[in-house]
Write a protein that holds these residues in place. Structure first.
Motif, mmCIF file in Angstrom:
data_model
loop_
_atom_site.group_PDB
_atom_site.id
_atom_site.type_symbol
_atom_site.label_atom_id
_atom_site.label_comp_id
_atom_site.label_asym_id
_atom_site.label_seq_id
_atom_site.Cartn_x
_atom_site.Cartn_y
_atom_site.Cartn_z
ATOM 1 N N ARG A 63 0.818 -1.221 0.000
ATOM 2 C CA ARG A 63 0.000 0.000 0.000
ATOM 3 C C ARG A 63 0.849 1.267 0.000
ATOM 4 O O ARG A 63 0.430 2.289 -0.555
ATOM 5 C CB ARG A 63 -0.902 0.018 1.239
ATOM 6 C CG ARG A 63 -1.869 -1.138 1.327
ATOM 7 C CD ARG A 63 -2.859 -0.962 2.482
ATOM 8 N NE ARG A 63 -2.194 -0.918 3.776
ATOM 9 C CZ ARG A 63 -2.321 0.083 4.643
ATOM 10 N NH1 ARG A 63 -3.070 1.136 4.348
ATOM 11 N NH2 ARG A 63 -1.691 0.042 5.811
ATOM 12 N N PHE A 64 2.011 1.217 0.632
ATOM 13 C CA PHE A 64 2.872 2.389 0.741
ATOM 14 C C PHE A 64 4.102 2.196 -0.145
ATOM 15 O O PHE A 64 4.608 1.078 -0.293
ATOM 16 C CB PHE A 64 3.341 2.581 2.184
ATOM 17 C CG PHE A 64 2.271 3.007 3.158
ATOM 18 C CD1 PHE A 64 0.921 2.963 2.838
ATOM 19 C CD2 PHE A 64 2.629 3.451 4.419
ATOM 20 C CE1 PHE A 64 -0.050 3.344 3.741
ATOM 21 C CE2 PHE A 64 1.679 3.847 5.340
ATOM 22 C CZ PHE A 64 0.337 3.785 4.996
ATOM 23 N N THR A 65 4.578 3.303 -0.692
ATOM 24 C CA THR A 65 5.777 3.276 -1.526
ATOM 25 C C THR A 65 6.690 4.423 -1.133
ATOM 26 O O THR A 65 6.254 5.579 -1.038
ATOM 27 C CB THR A 65 5.415 3.404 -3.007
ATOM 28 O OG1 THR A 65 4.515 2.354 -3.377
ATOM 29 C CG2 THR A 65 6.671 3.302 -3.872
ATOM 30 N N LEU A 66 7.942 4.080 -0.923
ATOM 31 C CA LEU A 66 8.950 5.068 -0.541
ATOM 32 C C LEU A 66 9.816 5.390 -1.749
ATOM 33 O O LEU A 66 10.235 4.492 -2.474
ATOM 34 C CB LEU A 66 9.813 4.493 0.582
ATOM 35 C CG LEU A 66 10.849 5.410 1.229
ATOM 36 C CD1 LEU A 66 10.178 6.610 1.887
ATOM 37 C CD2 LEU A 66 11.651 4.626 2.260
ATOM 38 N N SER A 67 10.076 6.677 -1.951
ATOM 39 C CA SER A 67 10.952 7.096 -3.043
ATOM 40 C C SER A 67 11.749 8.308 -2.576
ATOM 41 O O SER A 67 11.475 8.874 -1.516
ATOM 42 C CB SER A 67 10.132 7.432 -4.293
ATOM 43 O OG SER A 67 9.250 8.514 -4.034
ATOM 44 N N ARG A 68 12.715 8.692 -3.379
ATOM 45 C CA ARG A 68 13.525 9.854 -2.992
ATOM 46 C C ARG A 68 13.930 10.642 -4.219
ATOM 47 O O ARG A 68 14.015 10.108 -5.323
ATOM 48 C CB ARG A 68 14.772 9.425 -2.222
ATOM 49 C CG ARG A 68 15.813 8.689 -3.034
ATOM 50 C CD ARG A 68 17.028 8.329 -2.198
ATOM 51 N NE ARG A 68 18.003 7.586 -2.989
ATOM 52 C CZ ARG A 68 19.130 7.084 -2.507
ATOM 53 N NH1 ARG A 68 19.427 7.249 -1.221
ATOM 54 N NH2 ARG A 68 19.956 6.433 -3.286
#
Length: 125
Positions: free
Chosen positions: A66-71
């Protein structure tokens, strides 16, 4: 001195989405791991997601899928895209730095050095 500023929190209905941002200053962003934790009055602090300096990510079991981390290293910012939110996601969300983290050490809060002030996420109808 490291300074972290979270933003993007708010009130959202169940099933909705939010994107949190954490902008960092005072560190070499591309060489530091970053993570998100959350805390609510009724629960212990919980690991949400993290990314080590090379870009490897991990997620807490309750947010996987459900969650996605990016930078964005140019902007010194990490983003936490949160989809299909439910009331159990209600908490204050904190970002933190983990300069020495390898992927396996991301979930442990004691490995993090500097913390932001937090942003409130409330999921309710």
């Amino acid at each position: 001195q490291v300074h972290l500023v979270e933003s993007g929190g708010g009130l959202v209905q169940p099933g909705g989405s939010l994107r949190l941002s954490c902008t960092a200053s005072g560190l070499t962003f591309s060489r530091s791991g970053m993570g998100w934790f959350r805390q609510s009055p009724t629960k212990e602090r919980e690991y949400v997601a993290g990314m080590n300096w090379s870009g490897s990510t991990s997620y807490g079991d309750s947010v996987k899928g459900r969650f996605t981390l990016s930078r964005d290293t140019a902007a010194n910012t990490v983003y936490l895209q949160m989809n299909n939110l439910n009331p159990d996601d209600t908490a204050v969300y904190y970002c933190a730095t983990c300069p020495r983290c390898i992927k396996s050490s991301l979930p442990r809060a004691q490995n993090y050095d500097d913390w932001g002030q937090g942003t409130q996420v409330t999921v309710a109808s």
